[in-house]
Design a protein around this motif. Sequence first.
Motif, PDB file in Angstrom:
ATOM      1  N   SER A 222       0.821  -1.205   0.000  1.00  0.00           N
ATOM      2  CA  SER A 222       0.000   0.000   0.000  1.00  0.00           C
ATOM      3  C   SER A 222       0.857   1.256   0.000  1.00  0.00           C
ATOM      4  O   SER A 222       2.048   1.219   0.317  1.00  0.00           O
ATOM      5  CB  SER A 222      -0.938   0.019   1.200  1.00  0.00           C
ATOM      6  OG  SER A 222      -0.246   0.384   2.359  1.00  0.00           O
ATOM      7  N   SER A 223       0.227   2.375  -0.332  1.00  0.00           N
ATOM      8  CA  SER A 223       0.928   3.651  -0.369  1.00  0.00           C
ATOM      9  C   SER A 223       1.307   4.137   1.024  1.00  0.00           C
ATOM     10  O   SER A 223       2.157   5.010   1.163  1.00  0.00           O
ATOM     11  CB  SER A 223       0.064   4.702  -1.058  1.00  0.00           C
ATOM     12  OG  SER A 223      -1.135   4.902  -0.343  1.00  0.00           O
ATOM     13  N   THR A 224       0.703   3.587   2.057  1.00  0.00           N
ATOM     14  CA  THR A 224       1.032   3.966   3.427  1.00  0.00           C
ATOM     15  C   THR A 224       2.184   3.146   3.991  1.00  0.00           C
ATOM     16  O   THR A 224       2.577   3.345   5.130  1.00  0.00           O
ATOM     17  CB  THR A 224      -0.196   3.803   4.344  1.00  0.00           C
ATOM     18  OG1 THR A 224      -0.622   2.442   4.308  1.00  0.00           O
ATOM     19  CG2 THR A 224      -1.316   4.719   3.916  1.00  0.00           C
ATOM     20  N   GLY A 225       2.715   2.197   3.222  1.00  0.00           N
ATOM     21  CA  GLY A 225       3.852   1.395   3.653  1.00  0.00           C
ATOM     22  C   GLY A 225       3.487   0.040   4.208  1.00  0.00           C
ATOM     23  O   GLY A 225       4.359  -0.729   4.598  1.00  0.00           O
ATOM     24  N   ARG A 226       2.220  -0.276   4.260  1.00  0.00           N
ATOM     25  CA  ARG A 226       1.792  -1.572   4.787  1.00  0.00           C
ATOM     26  C   ARG A 226       1.980  -2.645   3.721  1.00  0.00           C
ATOM     27  O   ARG A 226       1.644  -2.444   2.567  1.00  0.00           O
ATOM     28  CB  ARG A 226       0.341  -1.500   5.221  1.00  0.00           C
ATOM     29  CG  ARG A 226      -0.173  -2.803   5.763  1.00  0.00           C
ATOM     30  CD  ARG A 226      -1.574  -2.666   6.243  1.00  0.00           C
ATOM     31  NE  ARG A 226      -1.565  -1.829   7.433  1.00  0.00           N
ATOM     32  CZ  ARG A 226      -2.605  -1.629   8.207  1.00  0.00           C
ATOM     33  NH1 ARG A 226      -3.755  -2.157   7.898  1.00  0.00           N
ATOM     34  NH2 ARG A 226      -2.508  -0.882   9.264  1.00  0.00           N
ATOM     35  N   ARG A 227       2.518  -3.795   4.139  1.00  0.00           N
ATOM     36  CA  ARG A 227       2.674  -4.940   3.239  1.00  0.00           C
ATOM     37  C   ARG A 227       1.932  -6.122   3.851  1.00  0.00           C
ATOM     38  O   ARG A 227       2.149  -6.450   5.008  1.00  0.00           O
ATOM     39  CB  ARG A 227       4.138  -5.307   3.080  1.00  0.00           C
ATOM     40  CG  ARG A 227       4.941  -4.241   2.431  1.00  0.00           C
ATOM     41  CD  ARG A 227       6.390  -4.620   2.479  1.00  0.00           C
ATOM     42  NE  ARG A 227       6.980  -4.296   1.193  1.00  0.00           N
ATOM     43  CZ  ARG A 227       8.173  -4.635   0.827  1.00  0.00           C
ATOM     44  NH1 ARG A 227       8.940  -5.345   1.613  1.00  0.00           N
ATOM     45  NH2 ARG A 227       8.632  -4.285  -0.351  1.00  0.00           N
ATOM     46  N   THR A 228       1.075  -6.749   3.061  1.00  0.00           N
ATOM     47  CA  THR A 228       0.280  -7.871   3.551  1.00  0.00           C
ATOM     48  C   THR A 228       0.450  -9.057   2.626  1.00  0.00           C
ATOM     49  O   THR A 228       0.417  -8.908   1.412  1.00  0.00           O
ATOM     50  CB  THR A 228      -1.219  -7.496   3.623  1.00  0.00           C
ATOM     51  OG1 THR A 228      -1.362  -6.364   4.466  1.00  0.00           O
ATOM     52  CG2 THR A 228      -2.047  -8.636   4.160  1.00  0.00           C
ATOM     53  N   THR A 229       0.639 -10.226   3.212  1.00  0.00           N
ATOM     54  CA  THR A 229       0.659 -11.492   2.484  1.00  0.00           C
ATOM     55  C   THR A 229      -0.463 -12.338   3.045  1.00  0.00           C
ATOM     56  O   THR A 229      -0.584 -12.476   4.259  1.00  0.00           O
ATOM     57  CB  THR A 229       2.000 -12.216   2.672  1.00  0.00           C
ATOM     58  OG1 THR A 229       3.044 -11.369   2.200  1.00  0.00           O
ATOM     59  CG2 THR A 229       2.028 -13.521   1.900  1.00  0.00           C
ATOM     60  N   SER A 230      -1.304 -12.883   2.162  1.00  0.00           N
ATOM     61  CA  SER A 230      -2.417 -13.696   2.644  1.00  0.00           C
ATOM     62  C   SER A 230      -2.623 -14.891   1.733  1.00  0.00           C
ATOM     63  O   SER A 230      -2.316 -14.859   0.551  1.00  0.00           O
ATOM     64  CB  SER A 230      -3.696 -12.867   2.726  1.00  0.00           C
ATOM     65  OG  SER A 230      -4.043 -12.376   1.460  1.00  0.00           O
ATOM     66  N   VAL A 231      -3.146 -15.968   2.326  1.00  0.00           N
ATOM     67  CA  VAL A 231      -3.443 -17.192   1.596  1.00  0.00           C
ATOM     68  C   VAL A 231      -4.828 -17.654   2.033  1.00  0.00           C
ATOM     69  O   VAL A 231      -5.116 -17.725   3.229  1.00  0.00           O
ATOM     70  CB  VAL A 231      -2.417 -18.304   1.898  1.00  0.00           C
ATOM     71  CG1 VAL A 231      -2.785 -19.590   1.183  1.00  0.00           C
ATOM     72  CG2 VAL A 231      -1.027 -17.870   1.510  1.00  0.00           C
ATOM     73  N   ASP A 232      -5.696 -17.920   1.078  1.00  0.00           N
ATOM     74  CA  ASP A 232      -7.001 -18.492   1.372  1.00  0.00           C
ATOM     75  C   ASP A 232      -6.889 -20.001   1.293  1.00  0.00           C
ATOM     76  O   ASP A 232      -6.451 -20.548   0.293  1.00  0.00           O
ATOM     77  CB  ASP A 232      -8.049 -18.001   0.368  1.00  0.00           C
ATOM     78  CG  ASP A 232      -8.362 -16.540   0.547  1.00  0.00           C
ATOM     79  OD1 ASP A 232      -8.255 -16.055   1.684  1.00  0.00           O
ATOM     80  OD2 ASP A 232      -8.710 -15.886  -0.449  1.00  0.00           O
ATOM     81  N   LEU A 233      -7.286 -20.657   2.361  1.00  0.00           N
ATOM     82  CA  LEU A 233      -7.232 -22.107   2.423  1.00  0.00           C
ATOM     83  C   LEU A 233      -8.651 -22.662   2.388  1.00  0.00           C
ATOM     84  O   LEU A 233      -9.599 -21.950   2.701  1.00  0.00           O
ATOM     85  CB  LEU A 233      -6.513 -22.542   3.705  1.00  0.00           C
ATOM     86  CG  LEU A 233      -5.075 -22.040   3.835  1.00  0.00           C
ATOM     87  CD1 LEU A 233      -4.529 -22.365   5.201  1.00  0.00           C
ATOM     88  CD2 LEU A 233      -4.205 -22.639   2.750  1.00  0.00           C
ATOM     89  N   PRO A 234      -8.833 -23.907   2.001  1.00  0.00           N
ATOM     90  CA  PRO A 234     -10.178 -24.474   1.936  1.00  0.00           C
ATOM     91  C   PRO A 234     -10.903 -24.416   3.282  1.00  0.00           C
ATOM     92  O   PRO A 234     -10.279 -24.516   4.335  1.00  0.00           O
ATOM     93  CB  PRO A 234      -9.946 -25.921   1.524  1.00  0.00           C
ATOM     94  CG  PRO A 234      -8.594 -25.960   0.930  1.00  0.00           C
ATOM     95  CD  PRO A 234      -7.810 -24.863   1.584  1.00  0.00           C
ATOM     96  N   GLY A 235     -12.208 -24.266   3.208  1.00  0.00           N
ATOM     97  CA  GLY A 235     -13.015 -24.210   4.419  1.00  0.00           C
ATOM     98  C   GLY A 235     -12.886 -22.864   5.104  1.00  0.00           C
ATOM     99  O   GLY A 235     -12.624 -21.852   4.474  1.00  0.00           O
ATOM    100  N   PRO A 236     -13.031 -22.830   6.406  1.00  0.00           N
ATOM    101  CA  PRO A 236     -12.988 -21.561   7.138  1.00  0.00           C
ATOM    102  C   PRO A 236     -11.571 -21.137   7.518  1.00  0.00           C
ATOM    103  O   PRO A 236     -11.384 -20.363   8.437  1.00  0.00           O
ATOM    104  CB  PRO A 236     -13.810 -21.876   8.390  1.00  0.00           C
ATOM    105  CG  PRO A 236     -13.532 -23.313   8.643  1.00  0.00           C
ATOM    106  CD  PRO A 236     -13.436 -23.937   7.267  1.00  0.00           C
TER     107      PRO A 236
END
Length: 66
Positions: free
Chosen positions: A40-54
């Motif tokens: 993001s332009s504010t300097g935040r870096r996010t890594t995410s992974v969607d896994l099956p189910g909840p």
Amino acid sequence: MPLTFRKSFRILPGVRLNINRRSWSITTGGGSHGPKHTHSSTGRRTTSVDLPGPFGWRRTRKARRH
């Protein structure tokens, strides 16, 4: 109820430009069960992974201020 603004544009296959009222970000990846990386332009870096189910996984880092 406050008004919100959020818009997402696909600029290339696998690359999205996300715009909201205060900042913008670039999201890459997220194909078939792969990780998504957001910067993001504010300097935040996010890594995410969607896994099956909840299940899912997310890691967020804030940029250091100098």
